[in-house]
Design a protein around this motif. Structure first.
Motif, PDB file in Angstrom:
ATOM      1  N   GLY A 158      22.879  74.643  47.388  1.00 15.17           N
ATOM      2  CA  GLY A 158      24.038  75.460  47.103  1.00 15.17           C
ATOM      3  C   GLY A 158      24.153  76.741  47.906  1.00 15.17           C
ATOM      4  N   SER A 159      23.059  77.204  48.478  1.00 16.82           N
ATOM      5  CA  SER A 159      23.086  78.437  49.258  1.00 16.82           C
ATOM      6  C   SER A 159      22.610  78.123  50.672  1.00 16.82           C
ATOM      7  N   TRP A 160      23.354  78.644  51.654  1.00 15.98           N
ATOM      8  CA  TRP A 160      23.081  78.311  53.056  1.00 15.98           C
ATOM      9  C   TRP A 160      22.966  79.565  53.910  1.00 15.98           C
ATOM     10  N   GLY A 161      22.062  79.498  54.872  1.00 14.75           N
ATOM     11  CA  GLY A 161      22.006  80.525  55.890  1.00 14.75           C
ATOM     12  C   GLY A 161      23.077  80.276  56.939  1.00 14.75           C
ATOM     13  N   GLN A 162      23.164  81.167  57.905  1.00 17.02           N
ATOM     14  CA  GLN A 162      24.246  81.110  58.884  1.00 17.02           C
ATOM     15  C   GLN A 162      23.970  80.141  60.024  1.00 17.02           C
ATOM     16  N   GLY A 163      22.769  79.642  60.162  1.00 19.14           N
ATOM     17  CA  GLY A 163      22.451  78.706  61.232  1.00 19.14           C
ATOM     18  C   GLY A 163      21.878  79.398  62.451  1.00 19.14           C
ATOM     19  N   THR A 164      20.973  78.703  63.115  1.00 17.76           N
ATOM     20  CA  THR A 164      20.392  79.204  64.355  1.00 17.76           C
ATOM     21  C   THR A 164      20.345  78.045  65.351  1.00 17.76           C
ATOM     22  N   LEU A 165      20.777  78.305  66.577  1.00 19.26           N
ATOM     23  CA  LEU A 165      20.937  77.249  67.559  1.00 19.26           C
ATOM     24  C   LEU A 165      19.620  76.958  68.273  1.00 19.26           C
ATOM     25  N   VAL A 166      19.263  75.690  68.304  1.00 16.90           N
ATOM     26  CA  VAL A 166      18.105  75.206  69.053  1.00 16.90           C
ATOM     27  C   VAL A 166      18.610  74.289  70.156  1.00 16.90           C
ATOM     28  N   THR A 167      18.280  74.620  71.387  1.00 17.06           N
ATOM     29  CA  THR A 167      18.676  73.804  72.524  1.00 17.06           C
ATOM     30  C   THR A 167      17.423  73.361  73.264  1.00 17.06           C
ATOM     31  N   VAL A 168      17.272  72.053  73.403  1.00 10.42           N
ATOM     32  CA  VAL A 168      16.111  71.489  74.079  1.00 10.42           C
ATOM     33  C   VAL A 168      16.587  70.845  75.376  1.00 10.42           C
ATOM     34  N   SER A 169      16.110  71.364  76.482  1.00  9.51           N
ATOM     35  CA  SER A 169      16.524  70.832  77.775  1.00  9.51           C
ATOM     36  C   SER A 169      15.537  69.762  78.241  1.00  9.51           C
ATOM     37  N   SER A 170      16.077  68.801  78.977  1.00 10.47           N
ATOM     38  CA  SER A 170      15.227  67.694  79.452  1.00 10.47           C
ATOM     39  C   SER A 170      14.596  68.010  80.795  1.00 10.47           C
TER      40      SER A 170
ATOM     41  N   GLN B  42      22.741  70.241  62.500  1.00 13.30           N
ATOM     42  CA  GLN B  42      24.003  69.610  62.861  1.00 13.30           C
ATOM     43  C   GLN B  42      24.159  69.659  64.358  1.00 13.30           C
ATOM     44  N   GLY B  43      24.067  68.481  64.977  1.00  9.98           N
ATOM     45  CA  GLY B  43      24.235  68.376  66.417  1.00  9.98           C
ATOM     46  C   GLY B  43      25.700  68.262  66.790  1.00  9.98           C
ATOM     47  N   PRO B  44      26.007  68.386  68.067  1.00 10.79           N
ATOM     48  CA  PRO B  44      27.406  68.309  68.525  1.00 10.79           C
ATOM     49  C   PRO B  44      28.049  66.988  68.113  1.00 10.79           C
ATOM     50  N   GLY B  45      29.155  67.084  67.405  1.00 10.63           N
ATOM     51  CA  GLY B  45      29.877  65.895  66.996  1.00 10.63           C
ATOM     52  C   GLY B  45      29.201  65.066  65.922  1.00 10.63           C
ATOM     53  N   LYS B  46      28.195  65.631  65.292  1.00 10.39           N
ATOM     54  CA  LYS B  46      27.449  64.891  64.278  1.00 10.39           C
ATOM     55  C   LYS B  46      27.572  65.545  62.911  1.00 10.39           C
ATOM     56  N   GLU B  47      27.244  64.780  61.895  1.00 12.46           N
ATOM     57  CA  GLU B  47      27.234  65.325  60.556  1.00 12.46           C
ATOM     58  C   GLU B  47      25.933  66.111  60.322  1.00 12.46           C
ATOM     59  N   ARG B  48      25.986  66.998  59.363  1.00 13.68           N
ATOM     60  CA  ARG B  48      24.795  67.758  59.003  1.00 13.68           C
ATOM     61  C   ARG B  48      23.778  66.818  58.368  1.00 13.68           C
ATOM     62  N   GLU B  49      22.538  66.908  58.811  1.00 16.20           N
ATOM     63  CA  GLU B  49      21.507  66.007  58.315  1.00 16.20           C
ATOM     64  C   GLU B  49      20.276  66.765  57.851  1.00 16.20           C
ATOM     65  N   PHE B  50      19.609  66.170  56.885  1.00 14.14           N
ATOM     66  CA  PHE B  50      18.378  66.717  56.343  1.00 14.14           C
ATOM     67  C   PHE B  50      17.261  66.584  57.374  1.00 14.14           C
ATOM     68  N   VAL B  51      16.477  67.645  57.528  1.00 18.31           N
ATOM     69  CA  VAL B  51      15.350  67.626  58.444  1.00 18.31           C
ATOM     70  C   VAL B  51      14.029  67.712  57.677  1.00 18.31           C
ATOM     71  N   ALA B  52      13.942  68.670  56.761  1.00 17.76           N
ATOM     72  CA  ALA B  52      12.695  68.860  56.009  1.00 17.76           C
ATOM     73  C   ALA B  52      12.998  69.616  54.729  1.00 17.76           C
TER      74      ALA B  52
ATOM     75  N   SER C  45       6.584  69.538  70.090  1.00 19.04           N
ATOM     76  CA  SER C  45       6.974  68.345  70.866  1.00 19.04           C
ATOM     77  C   SER C  45       8.477  68.112  70.798  1.00 19.04           C
ATOM     78  N   LEU C  46       9.212  69.148  71.026  1.00 17.69           N
ATOM     79  CA  LEU C  46      10.667  69.063  70.893  1.00 17.69           C
ATOM     80  C   LEU C  46      11.268  68.113  71.916  1.00 17.69           C
ATOM     81  N   LYS C  47      12.336  67.460  71.506  1.00 16.35           N
ATOM     82  CA  LYS C  47      13.039  66.494  72.332  1.00 16.35           C
ATOM     83  C   LYS C  47      14.492  66.920  72.492  1.00 16.35           C
ATOM     84  N   PRO C  48      15.147  66.484  73.540  1.00 15.86           N
ATOM     85  CA  PRO C  48      16.566  66.841  73.700  1.00 15.86           C
ATOM     86  C   PRO C  48      17.410  66.451  72.486  1.00 15.86           C
ATOM     87  N   GLU C  49      17.065  65.372  71.826  1.00 14.73           N
ATOM     88  CA  GLU C  49      17.847  64.953  70.655  1.00 14.73           C
ATOM     89  C   GLU C  49      17.638  65.856  69.452  1.00 14.73           C
TER      90      GLU C  49
END
Length: 126
Positions: free
Chosen positions: A114-126, A38-48, A84-88
């Protein structure tokens, strides 16, 4: 099942991170597992996602070829290798376990898990 995600951090564009999600309980191996973000101002989305037996793996189109999901049922852990992480890709990343056990198909919507972890922040700088 209780989940604990880790491995996030700050990385430059083009770099790599490996997220881990440790699960408690003896039923981990019977659940399909997913990574969402879930990015800033975005909805939670499936990644993998990866099926309980490990044979059915799915990715969001924008991460195909860069991200790899895997699981080690002996260690009750699911991983997300991100290259190959990107800012997005900047977001809070969540691991999740499916609603059903031993399923033949898993969805990609947050409501399918139905079960979720607490989340971990990934920040990719340009």
């Amino acid at each position: 099942v209780q989940l604990q995600a880790s491995g996030g951090g700050l990385v430059q564009a083009g770099g790599s991170l490996r997220l881990s999600c440790a699960a408690s309980g003896r039923t981990f191996s019977s659940y399909d597992m997913g990574w969402f973000r879930q990015g800033p101002g975005k909805e939670r989305e499936f990644v993998a996602g990866i099926s309980w037996i490990g044979g059915n793996i799915r990715y969001k189109d924008s991460v195909k070829g860069r991200f790899t999901i895997s699981r080690d049922n002996a260690k009750n852990t699911v991983y997300l290798q991100m290259n190959s992480l990107k800012p997005e890709d900047t977001a809070v990343y969540y691991c999740a376990a499916s609603n059903a056990r031993f399923s033949t198909f898993y969805g990609t919507q947050p409501t399918d898990f139905g079960s979720w972890g607490q989340g971990t922040l990934v920040t990719v700088s340009s």
